[in-house]
Design a protein around this motif. Structure first.
Motif, short mmCIF file in Angstrom:
data_model
loop_
_atom_site.label_atom_id
_atom_site.label_comp_id
_atom_site.label_asym_id
_atom_site.label_seq_id
_atom_site.Cartn_x
_atom_site.Cartn_y
_atom_site.Cartn_z
N GLU A 225 -36.21 -5.21 -21.25
CA GLU A 225 -36.20 -5.91 -21.36
C GLU A 225 -37.83 -7.09 -22.02
O GLU A 225 -37.23 -8.55 -21.77
N ALA A 226 -38.14 -6.31 -21.63
CA ALA A 226 -39.67 -6.47 -22.08
C ALA A 226 -39.73 -7.60 -23.36
O ALA A 226 -38.95 -6.33 -24.78
N PHE A 227 -40.62 -8.59 -23.82
CA PHE A 227 -40.22 -8.68 -25.37
C PHE A 227 -38.98 -9.32 -25.97
O PHE A 227 -39.72 -9.62 -27.19
N THR A 228 -38.10 -9.70 -24.93
CA THR A 228 -36.99 -10.80 -25.84
C THR A 228 -37.11 -11.61 -25.38
O THR A 228 -36.61 -11.65 -24.24
N GLY A 229 -36.86 -12.30 -26.30
CA GLY A 229 -36.45 -13.77 -26.08
C GLY A 229 -38.05 -14.31 -25.69
O GLY A 229 -37.42 -15.37 -24.98
N PHE A 230 -38.67 -13.48 -26.47
CA PHE A 230 -40.13 -14.77 -26.13
C PHE A 230 -40.21 -15.81 -26.01
O PHE A 230 -40.16 -16.66 -25.03
N GLY A 231 -39.53 -16.96 -27.74
CA GLY A 231 -39.49 -18.09 -28.28
C GLY A 231 -38.82 -18.81 -26.68
O GLY A 231 -38.90 -19.59 -26.78
N ASP A 232 -37.73 -18.35 -26.63
CA ASP A 232 -36.71 -19.09 -26.15
C ASP A 232 -37.51 -19.10 -24.48
O ASP A 232 -37.47 -20.13 -23.96
N ARG A 233 -38.16 -18.14 -23.69
CA ARG A 233 -38.65 -17.99 -22.38
C ARG A 233 -39.94 -19.75 -22.94
O ARG A 233 -40.04 -19.89 -21.93
N MET A 234 -40.56 -19.35 -23.51
CA MET A 234 -41.81 -20.08 -24.02
C MET A 234 -41.89 -21.43 -24.18
O MET A 234 -41.53 -22.67 -23.41
N VAL A 236 -38.34 -22.70 -22.02
CA VAL A 236 -38.51 -22.81 -20.82
C VAL A 236 -39.54 -22.79 -19.96
O VAL A 236 -39.50 -24.21 -19.10
N VAL A 237 -40.31 -22.35 -20.16
CA VAL A 237 -41.75 -23.03 -19.51
C VAL A 237 -42.12 -24.04 -19.65
O VAL A 237 -42.74 -24.68 -18.63
N LEU A 238 -42.35 -24.41 -21.01
CA LEU A 238 -43.60 -26.08 -21.53
C LEU A 238 -41.52 -27.22 -20.56
O LEU A 238 -42.44 -27.73 -20.46
N GLU A 239 -40.97 -26.59 -20.91
CA GLU A 239 -39.85 -27.46 -20.15
C GLU A 239 -40.39 -27.85 -18.48
O GLU A 239 -39.90 -28.90 -18.32
N PHE A 240 -40.36 -26.74 -17.84
CA PHE A 240 -40.37 -26.43 -16.33
C PHE A 240 -41.97 -27.78 -15.84
O PHE A 240 -41.27 -27.76 -15.16
N PHE A 241 -42.75 -27.23 -16.96
CA PHE A 241 -43.58 -27.26 -16.12
C PHE A 241 -43.72 -29.48 -16.39
O PHE A 241 -45.17 -30.30 -15.71
N THR A 242 -42.91 -29.48 -17.18
CA THR A 242 -42.61 -31.26 -17.17
C THR A 242 -41.84 -31.75 -16.27
O THR A 242 -41.57 -33.09 -16.34
N SER A 243 -41.15 -31.31 -15.49
CA SER A 243 -39.94 -31.08 -14.61
C SER A 243 -40.83 -31.17 -12.80
O SER A 243 -42.12 -30.90 -12.85
N PHE A 244 -40.20 -32.42 -12.16
CA PHE A 244 -41.16 -32.07 -10.94
C PHE A 244 -41.26 -31.38 -10.27
O PHE A 244 -42.06 -30.46 -9.31
N GLU A 245 -40.07 -29.98 -10.38
CA GLU A 245 -40.15 -28.78 -9.44
C GLU A 245 -41.27 -28.24 -10.41
O GLU A 245 -41.99 -27.34 -9.37
N GLY A 246 -41.54 -28.45 -11.57
CA GLY A 246 -43.16 -27.77 -11.93
C GLY A 246 -44.33 -28.32 -11.75
O GLY A 246 -45.43 -27.32 -11.23
N LEU A 247 -43.97 -28.96 -11.30
CA LEU A 247 -45.18 -30.06 -10.75
C LEU A 247 -46.22 -29.60 -9.84
O LEU A 247 -47.12 -29.26 -9.14
N TRP A 248 -44.92 -29.19 -8.37
CA TRP A 248 -45.00 -27.82 -7.30
C TRP A 248 -46.20 -27.37 -7.55
O TRP A 248 -46.01 -26.34 -6.92
N VAL A 249 -45.24 -26.17 -8.85
CA VAL A 249 -45.41 -24.55 -8.80
C VAL A 249 -46.73 -24.70 -9.28
O VAL A 249 -47.74 -23.90 -9.55
N ILE A 250 -47.74 -25.95 -10.59
CA ILE A 250 -48.47 -26.43 -10.83
C ILE A 250 -49.68 -26.32 -9.88
O ILE A 250 -50.94 -25.97 -9.72
N ALA A 251 -49.36 -27.25 -9.04
CA ALA A 251 -50.45 -27.42 -7.59
C ALA A 251 -50.99 -26.64 -6.92
O ALA A 251 -52.25 -27.13 -6.68
N PRO A 252 -50.45 -25.30 -6.25
CA PRO A 252 -51.02 -24.68 -6.44
C PRO A 252 -52.62 -24.44 -6.62
O PRO A 252 -53.18 -24.33 -6.12
N VAL A 253 -52.76 -24.17 -8.03
CA VAL A 253 -53.80 -24.03 -8.82
C VAL A 253 -55.03 -24.64 -8.14
O VAL A 253 -56.00 -24.44 -8.11
#
Length: 351
Positions: A225-234, A236-253
């Motif tokens: 399953e690796a290396f398939t849909g890399f662009g789509d997942r990227m 998703v990641v960018l959209e996720f970190f602009t959400s309220f849930e994503g902010l709490w994932v960055i907070a532990p860092v």
């Protein structure tokens, strides 16, 4: 006795969840994949399907299916938490710091979920955390035995969870940036990184050679399953970190950065940042299993515990306790805003 007491809440939780009839979890997916492997084949086809071998073999041959994996995960959690307390006592942590950090890590829904429902990723994180606890002893204190322990813990982590490929590599690469006991000696930093990474690399190379000889492809099953849909997942990641849930994932860092500043270990900022980036890379490459959540919070909390030194001032202890309370709040916020955890909890309530 202490390990048993620590394990008990997670064992009860695992049994209750199973009794409610909830059967959709990463553990169930792992068991389903393991049972599909044809172990009676006379050729080596199954060799490419078992990666990561440690968790796959347990899922295939331990009776009881997903519930057994949940119980094993709960027992592993108890053993690991006792080891964490042992490490903090050895480093003369104040009781306030021990209680706060243990509550932040073990008293969190994310830890309960991973311990009982996501055995592969959880065991990989535990082994990684134990390895982290020995990195400082090896690199900063010059303890050779701890260096070998780090290498072995990381090796088994890689053989347990596919995601460990990225964050173990990140930790090994960033270890030279810690303050070294043999600073100034030519090649000391490279040698330390090699000691940490060699066991995992040798195990992976061995598996790659076997897969190539028998199947014609290195890591035939691991890359399904690796290396398939890399662009789509990227995206998703960018959209996720602009959400309220994503902010709490960055907070532990950010919390781990604060700990690094308080204990005056700036190299730890680089380590935590690189490990965080490794998790994001693991997701975009398709290495992170479905149903995973809380991995970053657990890892950053373990990283903070591993990097706090023995000698601290009263002011430093107070500041660490404040950050620990902040981490406790972050963990609950991350759990309450986790989409994966919400979907899983809804399934339990529906069952």
């Amino acid at each position: 006795m202490l390990r048993g007491l620590f394990s008990l809440p997670y064992i009860i939780f695992a049994i209750v969840v199973a009794a409610l009839g909830a059967d959709d979890s990463p553990n169930a997916t792992l068991v389903a994949r393991a049972t599909q492997i044809d172990w009676d084949r006379a050729d080596g086809q199954w060799l490419g399907e078992i990666f990561p071998p440690a968790s796959t073999l347990l899922a295939a041959f331990v009776p009881g299916g997903a519930l057994s994996l949940s119980i094993i995960g709960a027992i592993s959690a108890g053993i690991f938490l006792q080891k964490l307390v042992e490490i903090m006592v050895q480093r003369r942590f104040p009781r306030s710091t021990i209680v706060i950090l243990m509550l932040a890590l073990a008293g969190n829904p994310l830890f309960f979920y991973n311990a009982t429902q996501n055995f592969s990723a959880f065991l990989g994180l535990l082994l990684f955390g134990l390895g982290l606890s020995h990195i400082v002893r090896f690199v900063t204190w010059g303890n050779t035995e701890s260096g070998f322990r780090v290498g072995l813990y990381f090796m088994v982590a890689v053989l347990t969870d596919v995601t460990a490929l990225v964050y173990v590599t990140a930790a090994a690469i960033s270890a030279p940036f810690l303050r070294h006991r043999r600073d100034g000696e030519v090649g000391a930093r490279r040698a330390n990184a090699l000691v940490i990474l060699y066991p995992a690399a040798s195990a992976l190379i061995s598996l790659s050679v076997l897969n190539t000889l028998f199947l014609g492809r290195p890591f035939a099953g691991a890359t399904r399953e690796a290396f398939t849909g890399f662009g789509d997942r990227m995206i998703v990641v960018l959209e996720f970190f602009t959400s309220f849930e994503g902010l709490w994932v960055i907070a532990p860092v950010i919390s781990s950065w604060l700990i690094a500043v308080i204990v005056r270990r700036p190299g730890a900022i680089f380590i935590s940042t690189l490990v965080f980036a490794a998790f994001i890379l693991g997701f975009t490459l398709g290495l992170l299993p479905d149903g995973s959540t809380g991995n970053i919070f657990i890892t950053m909390t373990l990283l903070a515990i591993a990097l706090i030194p023995t000698a601290r001032s009263t002011r430093g202890t107070l500041m660490i306790d404040v950050v620990g309370m902040f981490q406790l709040a972050i963990g609950w916020a991350a759990a309450l805003t986790s989409t994966t955890l919400a979907v899983w909890a809804t399934q339990i309530l529906g069952a």
